[in-house]
Write an enzyme that holds these catalytic residues in place. Structure first.
Site, PDB file in Angstrom:
ATOM      1  N   ASP A   9      16.124  -2.680  -5.333  1.00 11.33           N
ATOM      2  CA  ASP A   9      16.496  -3.629  -4.464  1.00 11.33           C
ATOM      3  C   ASP A   9      16.954  -2.408  -3.688  1.00 11.33           C
ATOM      4  OD1 ASP A   9      14.192  -5.398  -1.966  1.00 11.33           O
ATOM      5  OD2 ASP A   9      16.734  -5.944  -2.194  1.00 11.33           O
ATOM      6  N   SER A  10      17.031  -2.424  -2.108  1.00 11.50           N
ATOM      7  CA  SER A  10      17.624  -2.287  -0.811  1.00 11.50           C
ATOM      8  C   SER A  10      18.698  -2.807  -0.992  1.00 11.50           C
ATOM      9  CB  SER A  10      16.787  -1.893   0.835  1.00 11.50           C
ATOM     10  OG  SER A  10      16.816  -3.773   0.988  1.00 11.50           O
ATOM     11  N   HIS A 193      13.165  -9.826   0.243  1.00  8.78           N
ATOM     12  CA  HIS A 193      14.651 -10.865   1.024  1.00  8.78           C
ATOM     13  C   HIS A 193      13.771 -12.386   1.546  1.00  8.78           C
ATOM     14  CE1 HIS A 193      16.846  -7.109   1.566  1.00  8.78           C
ATOM     15  NE2 HIS A 193      18.483  -7.988   1.248  1.00  8.78           N
TER      16      HIS A 193
HETATM   17  N1  DGL Z   1      13.958  -6.118  -0.014  1.00  4.12           N
HETATM   18  C1  DGL Z   1      13.302  -5.413   1.235  1.00  4.12           C
HETATM   19  C2  DGL Z   1      11.957  -5.259   0.939  1.00  4.12           C
HETATM   20  O1  DGL Z   1      10.998  -5.736   0.361  1.00  4.12           O
HETATM   21  C3  DGL Z   1      14.261  -4.970   2.311  1.00  4.12           C
HETATM   22  C4  DGL Z   1      13.969  -3.634   2.541  1.00  4.12           C
HETATM   23  C5  DGL Z   1      15.236  -3.509   4.149  1.00  4.12           C
HETATM   24  O2  DGL Z   1      16.624  -3.584   3.598  1.00  4.12           O
HETATM   25  O3  DGL Z   1      15.331  -3.366   5.864  1.00  4.12           O
HETATM   26  O4  DGL Z   1      11.371  -4.297   1.842  1.00  4.12           O
END
Ligand code: DGL
Length: 273
Positions: A9-10, A193
């Site tokens: 994930d980011s 998130h």
């Molecule tokens: N958890 C990421 C998603 O599902 C967040 C993306 C972000 O870093 O803006 O899109």
């Protein structure tokens, strides 16, 4: 040699997916990677998200993950197709990368009674139109209404969502979505998130609207996937070992880890490029 499911994930959001995978597949070794140093991804260009996601996936491949789950909707929307079509066949033919959009769209049409589904996601996910495109293939009668929520990921990353300003933005995007289409009865939290904001979201959402979050669904689909792909399944070590990596300072990550994940794990800072 030890081999794990890679979960990317980011930032912190994918921990919600890791938690569901761990609940349903408790013996499976997992490596989580959060690219917190470069989060949020949401408003970044297609090219940048492709590059960052590929770097993260390759890092997890080098950690001996035969399969990587992009637990990030933004990466799933913008980078998954390129990785599956162009990178894997040429460079990593035995590796697999899966996203979170397809498993969600396969189910969401079964939940709505009014036929109106709301999608809440980052600007990147919404602009990609991945959800309306995928849902229309499987449930052509379902109407999809989208809402981009650019403040929600920063509210989670900075842990400020319970403050007055945070609550204001949570209510604002829900109101904007329902103003576009009051008949919506199912809302997809199309960003990993957002389940962290679930209690606040539920507070502002009418009771009759169902919230659809992805963690358990993705884990369920992974179980099905392993049944169909025993070659991958057999490669994963099953000692219940969880490793958590971040591209940020691990002390900072660990504060969130305990808050969002309720665990005693500690993360390790890694450089992925
Ligand atoms: N958890 C990421 C998603 O599902 C967040 C993306 C972000 O870093 O803006 O899109």
């Amino acid at each position: 040699m030890k081999s794990s499911i890679g979960i990317f994930d980011s930032g912190y959001g994918g921990l919600t997916v890791l938690k569901s995978i761990q609940n349903l597949l408790p013996n499976y070794d997992c490596i989580y990677l959060g690219d917190n140093a470069r989060a949020p991804y949401g408003a970044r260009s297609f090219e940048v998200i492709n590059q960052y996601t590929l770097e993260a996936v390759e890092y997890l491949f080098y950690q001996n993950c035969p399969i990587v789950i992009l637990a990030c909707n933004t990466s799933s929307a913008k980078a998954l197709r390129n990785i599956q079509k162009n990178i894997l066949p040429n460079k990593y033919p035995s590796k697999k990368v899966l996203g979170v959009i397809r498993p969600t769209t396969e189910e969401v049409g079964h939940f709505t009674k009014t036929g109106y589904v709301g999608i809440m996601g980052t600007a990147g996910t919404i602009v990609s139109n991945s959800y309306p495109i995928e849902i229309s293939k499987l449930f052509p009668k379902v109407q999809v209404v989208q809402q981009s929520c650019p403040m929600w990921v920063p509210l989670v990353e900075n842990n400020t969502f319970l403050e007055e300003g945070g609550q204001y933005y949570i209510k604002k995007y829900i109101d904007e979505l329902l103003e576009k289409e009051p008949r919506i009865d199912t809302v997809v939290l199309a960003c990993t998130h957002y389940p962290i904001l679930k209690e606040s979201i539920e507070k502002f959402l009418p009771k009759e609207v169902k919230l659809f979050d992805q963690g358990d669904l993705v884990a369920d689909k992974l179980i099905e996937y392993f049944k169909r792909h025993s070659i991958i399944d057999n490669q994963i070590s099953k000692s219940g070992n969880i490793e958590i990596f971040t591209t940020e300072e691990s002390e900072k990550f660990d504060e969130h880890l305990n808050l969002f994940y309720n665990s005693n794990y500690s993360s390790k800072t890694v450089q992925i490029i």
